[in-house]
Write a protein that holds these residues in place. Structure first.
Motif, PDB file in Angstrom:
ATOM      1  N   LEU A 188       0.813  -1.226   0.000  1.00 41.47           N
ATOM      2  CA  LEU A 188       0.000   0.000   0.000  1.00 41.47           C
ATOM      3  C   LEU A 188       0.846   1.276   0.000  1.00 41.47           C
ATOM      4  O   LEU A 188       0.369   2.325  -0.394  1.00 41.47           O
ATOM      5  CB  LEU A 188      -0.931   0.016   1.215  1.00 41.47           C
ATOM      6  N   ASP A 189       2.102   1.179   0.441  1.00 40.84           N
ATOM      7  CA  ASP A 189       2.911   2.396   0.572  1.00 40.84           C
ATOM      8  C   ASP A 189       4.064   2.474  -0.432  1.00 40.84           C
ATOM      9  O   ASP A 189       4.966   3.299  -0.275  1.00 40.84           O
ATOM     10  CB  ASP A 189       3.439   2.508   2.006  1.00 40.84           C
ATOM     11  N   GLU A 190       4.020   1.647  -1.436  1.00 36.14           N
ATOM     12  CA  GLU A 190       5.064   1.653  -2.466  1.00 36.14           C
ATOM     13  C   GLU A 190       4.668   2.609  -3.592  1.00 36.14           C
ATOM     14  O   GLU A 190       3.479   2.772  -3.895  1.00 36.14           O
ATOM     15  CB  GLU A 190       5.219   0.229  -3.017  1.00 36.14           C
ATOM     16  N   ASP A 191       5.651   3.257  -4.182  1.00 39.29           N
ATOM     17  CA  ASP A 191       5.412   4.110  -5.361  1.00 39.29           C
ATOM     18  C   ASP A 191       4.733   3.261  -6.455  1.00 39.29           C
ATOM     19  O   ASP A 191       5.263   2.216  -6.839  1.00 39.29           O
ATOM     20  CB  ASP A 191       6.776   4.623  -5.858  1.00 39.29           C
ATOM     21  N   VAL A 192       3.579   3.703  -6.932  1.00 42.85           N
ATOM     22  CA  VAL A 192       2.845   2.886  -7.913  1.00 42.85           C
ATOM     23  C   VAL A 192       3.634   2.696  -9.209  1.00 42.85           C
ATOM     24  O   VAL A 192       3.412   1.720  -9.936  1.00 42.85           O
ATOM     25  CB  VAL A 192       1.447   3.471  -8.237  1.00 42.85           C
ATOM     26  N   ASN A 193       4.546   3.609  -9.500  1.00 45.35           N
ATOM     27  CA  ASN A 193       5.338   3.454 -10.733  1.00 45.35           C
ATOM     28  C   ASN A 193       6.151   2.158 -10.718  1.00 45.35           C
ATOM     29  O   ASN A 193       6.501   1.635 -11.776  1.00 45.35           O
ATOM     30  CB  ASN A 193       6.275   4.645 -10.924  1.00 45.35           C
ATOM     31  N   ARG A 194       6.419   1.645  -9.505  1.00 45.19           N
ATOM     32  CA  ARG A 194       7.172   0.395  -9.395  1.00 45.19           C
ATOM     33  C   ARG A 194       6.398  -0.764 -10.046  1.00 45.19           C
ATOM     34  O   ARG A 194       6.980  -1.727 -10.531  1.00 45.19           O
ATOM     35  CB  ARG A 194       7.413   0.087  -7.910  1.00 45.19           C
ATOM     36  N   ASP A 253       6.168  -2.560 -16.927  1.00 48.27           N
ATOM     37  CA  ASP A 253       5.811  -3.133 -18.227  1.00 48.27           C
ATOM     38  C   ASP A 253       4.626  -2.412 -18.861  1.00 48.27           C
ATOM     39  O   ASP A 253       4.037  -2.908 -19.819  1.00 48.27           O
ATOM     40  CB  ASP A 253       5.473  -4.631 -18.065  1.00 48.27           C
ATOM     41  N   SER A 254       4.270  -1.275 -18.294  1.00 47.27           N
ATOM     42  CA  SER A 254       3.103  -0.550 -18.800  1.00 47.27           C
ATOM     43  C   SER A 254       3.533   0.783 -19.404  1.00 47.27           C
ATOM     44  O   SER A 254       4.584   1.325 -19.036  1.00 47.27           O
ATOM     45  CB  SER A 254       2.130  -0.303 -17.642  1.00 47.27           C
ATOM     46  N   GLU A 255       2.717   1.282 -20.312  1.00 49.64           N
ATOM     47  CA  GLU A 255       3.020   2.602 -20.891  1.00 49.64           C
ATOM     48  C   GLU A 255       2.609   3.733 -19.944  1.00 49.64           C
ATOM     49  O   GLU A 255       2.876   4.900 -20.200  1.00 49.64           O
ATOM     50  CB  GLU A 255       2.299   2.748 -22.224  1.00 49.64           C
ATOM     51  N   VAL A 256       1.909   3.370 -18.866  1.00 51.37           N
ATOM     52  CA  VAL A 256       1.443   4.385 -17.913  1.00 51.37           C
ATOM     53  C   VAL A 256       2.562   4.688 -16.919  1.00 51.37           C
ATOM     54  O   VAL A 256       3.161   3.771 -16.360  1.00 51.37           O
ATOM     55  CB  VAL A 256       0.203   3.873 -17.131  1.00 51.37           C
ATOM     56  N   THR A 257       2.831   5.962 -16.720  1.00 47.22           N
ATOM     57  CA  THR A 257       3.792   6.384 -15.694  1.00 47.22           C
ATOM     58  C   THR A 257       3.245   7.636 -15.022  1.00 47.22           C
ATOM     59  O   THR A 257       2.863   8.591 -15.700  1.00 47.22           O
ATOM     60  CB  THR A 257       5.164   6.730 -16.322  1.00 47.22           C
ATOM     61  N   VAL A 278      -6.507   4.389 -22.161  1.00 50.80           N
ATOM     62  CA  VAL A 278      -7.279   5.459 -21.502  1.00 50.80           C
ATOM     63  C   VAL A 278      -6.403   6.161 -20.456  1.00 50.80           C
ATOM     64  O   VAL A 278      -6.390   7.392 -20.362  1.00 50.80           O
ATOM     65  CB  VAL A 278      -8.530   4.871 -20.797  1.00 50.80           C
ATOM     66  N   LEU A 279      -5.661   5.357 -19.697  1.00 49.42           N
ATOM     67  CA  LEU A 279      -4.847   5.933 -18.622  1.00 49.42           C
ATOM     68  C   LEU A 279      -3.707   6.799 -19.167  1.00 49.42           C
ATOM     69  O   LEU A 279      -3.334   7.792 -18.552  1.00 49.42           O
ATOM     70  CB  LEU A 279      -4.288   4.820 -17.735  1.00 49.42           C
ATOM     71  N   VAL A 280      -3.184   6.419 -20.326  1.00 50.13           N
ATOM     72  CA  VAL A 280      -2.118   7.226 -20.941  1.00 50.13           C
ATOM     73  C   VAL A 280      -2.709   8.498 -21.540  1.00 50.13           C
ATOM     74  O   VAL A 280      -2.205   9.609 -21.308  1.00 50.13           O
ATOM     75  CB  VAL A 280      -1.369   6.412 -22.023  1.00 50.13           C
ATOM     76  N   ASP A 281      -3.797   8.336 -22.290  1.00 51.78           N
ATOM     77  CA  ASP A 281      -4.373   9.480 -23.023  1.00 51.78           C
ATOM     78  C   ASP A 281      -5.038  10.502 -22.110  1.00 51.78           C
ATOM     79  O   ASP A 281      -5.129  11.671 -22.455  1.00 51.78           O
ATOM     80  CB  ASP A 281      -5.403   8.988 -24.047  1.00 51.78           C
ATOM     81  N   HIS A 301      -5.699  -0.943 -12.958  1.00 52.62           N
ATOM     82  CA  HIS A 301      -4.638  -1.291 -13.920  1.00 52.62           C
ATOM     83  C   HIS A 301      -3.436  -1.904 -13.192  1.00 52.62           C
ATOM     84  O   HIS A 301      -2.816  -2.858 -13.691  1.00 52.62           O
ATOM     85  CB  HIS A 301      -4.229  -0.030 -14.676  1.00 52.62           C
ATOM     86  N   ILE A 302      -3.129  -1.373 -12.010  1.00 52.10           N
ATOM     87  CA  ILE A 302      -1.994  -1.902 -11.232  1.00 52.10           C
ATOM     88  C   ILE A 302      -2.270  -3.349 -10.807  1.00 52.10           C
ATOM     89  O   ILE A 302      -1.397  -4.217 -10.890  1.00 52.10           O
ATOM     90  CB  ILE A 302      -1.718  -0.992 -10.006  1.00 52.10           C
TER      91      ILE A 302
END
Lengths: 439, 130
Positions: free
Chosen positions: A11-17, A21-25, A67-70, A95-96
């Motif tokens: 729950l407390d980790e940076d979601v970018n981690r 493998d995703s285009e979402v950042t 959708v998440l990227v756009d 998505h995560i």
């Protein structure tokens, strides 16, 4: 939370981690990273948008990642600072989950929640597959004294507002939360995990409703009731859990909540009839002096953080402003454009209880200036003061005067044109008459 | 030398051909300014009326799903912003060059002020994104 149990998610980790493998950042706008705890309490700091990318045609549905990227909204405040309900945040959490389990969100929920709980009529698939059991309810809109059906719409930013289910299936979902993770000996969550979900994860203000994980406190802040509302264009629902009494309530309408009292009204009545929510009592005014001065300090207009701050839907924010005014007997009065007027009694400095109701209003004041206003019945956001030049009266006056001026101006031009045409006609007529006389 | 003196003469008193050209330019500028003012009023009122008609006929959903007609309506605020700039420029030029009568100039200036106020609120309400 199943992923947290398995050690796949934290729950407390940076979601970018979880998005390697995703285009979402998620952009690093602020030093503090966005975590799943922020997403589960709507405190990630994304700009809120009411529209979860509703589309009228099912072939306009695109992959969630696209959708998440756009449609990534800007990060407008540091994470954890304040609540601003975000459909985007919910979609990102979905998505995560999908990324962490190397599947799609729809498939994950189907295999890990719906199937174990025998929720046979539930799906996140859009459109609902033809071989799904049961009949799909049609949305309705008011038509005079009756209702008419409307075309189905679809939602790109799932899981926000995109689940199709029955009341029986939702009962199974509620029993998981009331039954510490199991239904009929089928376990989908550990007991501790359910307890963690029901713990407070974000405190807006100690006197009002705060956020558990994925749920907010409902009704009176001390009642121990959890809930979450849901609404799409033509459906509205509300789910409430009273863990101490082993009660769950789900109310759903196949019409928009603007067409009738919201589902929460029915829930409130059920809670009252069953004695699950304390009935409203006359609040006791605070013994601390200075109520009048404090009422004058908090007077002003306030805007809710969960409403759009850009695009044409921003008009909703302006229409929903709450105006706070000092009232007689050291009370406060709140007024909305829709005509909702309520009176409040100060029970503690800067904490007010509704007269003839259970709602609570609390202000955060620093150096004599209000920084935020919290309303127990609006857990999806936090109210912030509106500058004088952005208040409804200013907006309405400028728009009204401008349109009246444009109208008068056009009327003046019309009159002038008509007069000139008439004059020209008379001149031509006179010259023709003169010509005939001369001949 | 002769050419030079002619040039000075022409600048001071104006060649007839240049007079005509200048008059045409002025006429065209004043005409454009007046058209901008009239169009600003018409489009502003039209925007509000059309927006209400589209929402009334198609529901609030049209602000989200944005059918073609709503897309057209939502382009009008940018046209209003453009016309406001034109009307304001016309008002400044009118006072600078003393176009029209004082009454017409005041009327045109009021329109420009209304346009600026209306455009400000369109930005504030999110109909114009800067």
């Amino acid at each position: 939370m199943q992923g947290v149990e398995q050690g796949v998610l934290d729950l407390d980790e940076d979601v970018n981690r979880y998005l390697d493998d995703s285009e979402v950042t998620v952009p690093e706008t602020y030093e503090e990273p966005v975590t799943l705890r922020h997403l589960g309490t709507h405190t990630a700091g994304f700009e809120s948008a009411i529209d979860p990318d509703v589309v009228a045609d099912w072939d306009a549905i695109v992959p969630l990642e696209t959708v998440l990227v756009d449609q990534m909204p800007p990060r407008v405040r540091p994470p954890g600072e304040l609540v601003g309900y975000s459909n985007y945040g919910a979609a990102l959490a979905g998505h995560i989950v999908a990324e962490a389990h190397d599947t799609t969100f729809e498939e994950y929920v189907q295999s890990e929640i719906f199937e174990p709980l025998n929720m046979t009529h539930s799906t996140f698939a859009q459109p609902v597959p033809d071989d799904s059991p049961g009949n799909i309810a049609a949305g309705h809109t008011r038509d005079g004294d009756g209702f008419q059906t409307v075309d189905t719409v679809y939602i790109n930013m799932r899981p926000a507002g995109s689940m199709t289910a029955t009341a029986r299936d939702l009962a199974a979902f509620m029993r998981v939360h009331l039954g510490a993770g199991t239904v009929d000996n089928r376990r989908v969550l550990q007991t501790d995990t359910v307890r963690v979900m029901h713990d407070q994860h974000h405190v807006r203000h100690p006197a009002v409703t705060n956020w558990r994980y994925g749920f907010h406190e409902y009704g009176h802040p001390d009642a121990g009731v959890l809930g979450h509302s849901g609404a799409t264009v033509h459906f509205s629902s509300h789910l409430v859990l009273v863990p101490a009494s082993d009660v769950g309530i789900f109310v759903n309408y196949n019409s928009n909540s603007s067409e009738h009292p919201p589902p929460g009204t029915v829930i409130d009545e059920i809670l009252a009839v069953c004695g699950l929510q304390s009935s409203s009592t006359e609040p006791t005014p605070t013994a601390q002096p200075g109520s009048r001065e404090r009422a004058e300090t908090v007077a002003g207009g306030y805007s809710l953080s969960s409403l759009p701050q850009s695009g044409p839907l921003q008009v909703i924010d302006v229409l929903e402003h709450v105006s706070v005014e000092p009232a007689a007997q050291n009370r406060l009065r709140t007024v909305t454009l829709a005509g909702n007027t309520r009176q409040w009694v100060e029970t503690d400095p800067y904490v007010y209880h509704e007269v003839d109701g259970n709602d609570v209003l609390a202000f955060e004041v620093r150096d004599g200036e209000v920084e935020r206003m919290y309303m127990a019945s609006e857990p999806t956001g936090v109210y912030q003061p509106v500058p004088a030049h952005e208040r409804q009266l200013v907006t309405g006056s400028i728009l009204g005067v401008s349109l009246a001026g444009f109208g008068l101006s056009l009327a003046g031009w019309g009159r002038q044109c008509a007069r000139q045409t008439w004059k020209q006609y008379r001149t031509e007529t006179d010259s023709v008459t003169e010509g005939e006389h001369t001949e | 030398m002769t050419d030079h003196s002619e040039s000075i003469h022409s600048q001071q008193s104006g060649h007839p051909a240049e007079h005509i050209e200048s008059d045409e330019r002025t006429r065209s500028l004043t005409w454009l300014a007046r058209v901008a003012g009239v169009t600003l009023s018409t489009v502003s009122l039209g925007f509000v009326l059309l927006l209400l008609v589209v929402i009334e006929s198609g529901g609030e959903l049209t602000l989200i799903t944005r059918p073609f007609l709503m897309q057209v309506v939502l382009t009008l605020p940018y046209l209003i912003g453009f016309l406001t700039v034109g009307t304001t420029a016309g008002a400044v030029l009118a006072w600078w060059h003393r176009y029209w009568s004082r009454r017409v100039r005041i009327h045109h200036t009021l329109l420009a002020v209304l346009g600026l106020g209306f455009s400000w609120q369109l930005v504030r309400l999110g109909f114009i994104t800067l």
